[in-house]
Write a protein that holds these residues in place. Structure first.
Motif, PDB file in Angstrom:
ATOM      1  N   LEU A 165     -11.370  -9.344   6.104  1.00 39.33           N
ATOM      2  CA  LEU A 165     -10.109  -8.679   5.779  1.00 39.33           C
ATOM      3  C   LEU A 165      -9.616  -9.089   4.402  1.00 39.33           C
ATOM      4  O   LEU A 165      -9.892 -10.187   3.932  1.00 39.33           O
ATOM      5  N   THR A 171      -3.171   1.291   4.012  1.00 41.35           N
ATOM      6  CA  THR A 171      -3.825   0.163   4.673  1.00 41.35           C
ATOM      7  C   THR A 171      -3.959   0.416   6.163  1.00 41.35           C
ATOM      8  O   THR A 171      -5.006   0.122   6.756  1.00 41.35           O
ATOM      9  N   GLU A 204      -4.248  -6.723   4.499  1.00 39.28           N
ATOM     10  CA  GLU A 204      -4.693  -6.292   5.822  1.00 39.28           C
ATOM     11  C   GLU A 204      -4.355  -7.363   6.867  1.00 39.28           C
ATOM     12  O   GLU A 204      -3.868  -7.055   7.950  1.00 39.28           O
ATOM     13  N   ARG A 219      -6.874   2.697   6.661  1.00 39.70           N
ATOM     14  CA  ARG A 219      -8.136   1.974   6.463  1.00 39.70           C
ATOM     15  C   ARG A 219      -8.454   1.096   7.680  1.00 39.70           C
ATOM     16  O   ARG A 219      -9.580   1.082   8.175  1.00 39.70           O
ATOM     17  N   LEU A 220      -7.446   0.375   8.181  1.00 39.69           N
ATOM     18  CA  LEU A 220      -7.654  -0.477   9.352  1.00 39.69           C
ATOM     19  C   LEU A 220      -8.007   0.359  10.579  1.00 39.69           C
ATOM     20  O   LEU A 220      -8.843  -0.048  11.393  1.00 39.69           O
TER      21      LEU A 220
END
Length: 103
Positions: free
Chosen positions: A2, A45, A6, A48-49
């Motif tokens: 990470l 973010t 994140e 993306r996660l």
């Protein structure tokens, strides 16, 4: 592994539990970090996660407090918890012996 933001986002979402949604996460991050968190960075973010399988998001119901807008709710997956633990453990390992770390 990470990235820093994140990790902060996942950790904040876990701490908020059932109350984890975009604006609440943003407020917690800003309070803890003492700096602004843009919504663009937050949602980029989160996307993306989510694509990595580390969080799940869904739209909650609209609320009167939010002018009828729905909340984007966030839940950290088991894989997300594991990734956060690995990040934390790595930072702790590489920090050993650093002058600013209490011995």
């Amino acid at each position: 592994m990470l990235g820093e933001f994140e990790y902060v986002l996942i950790t904040t979402a876990v701490g908020l539990g059932e109350e984890a949604y975009g604006a609440a996460i943003r407020a917690e991050i800003e309070a803890a970090a003492g700096r602004k968190c843009s919504l663009g960075a937050l949602y980029t973010t989160l996307d993306r996660l989510e694509s990595k399988g580390l969080v799940e998001t869904w739209m909650g119901g609209a609320t009167a407090q939010r002018g009828g807008r729905a909340k984007r709710m966030v839940r950290v997956t088991t894989q997300g918890v594991q990734a956060a633990k690995e990040f934390y453990n790595t930072v702790m390992r590489v920090s050993r012996g650093a002058s600013w770390v209490a011995q």
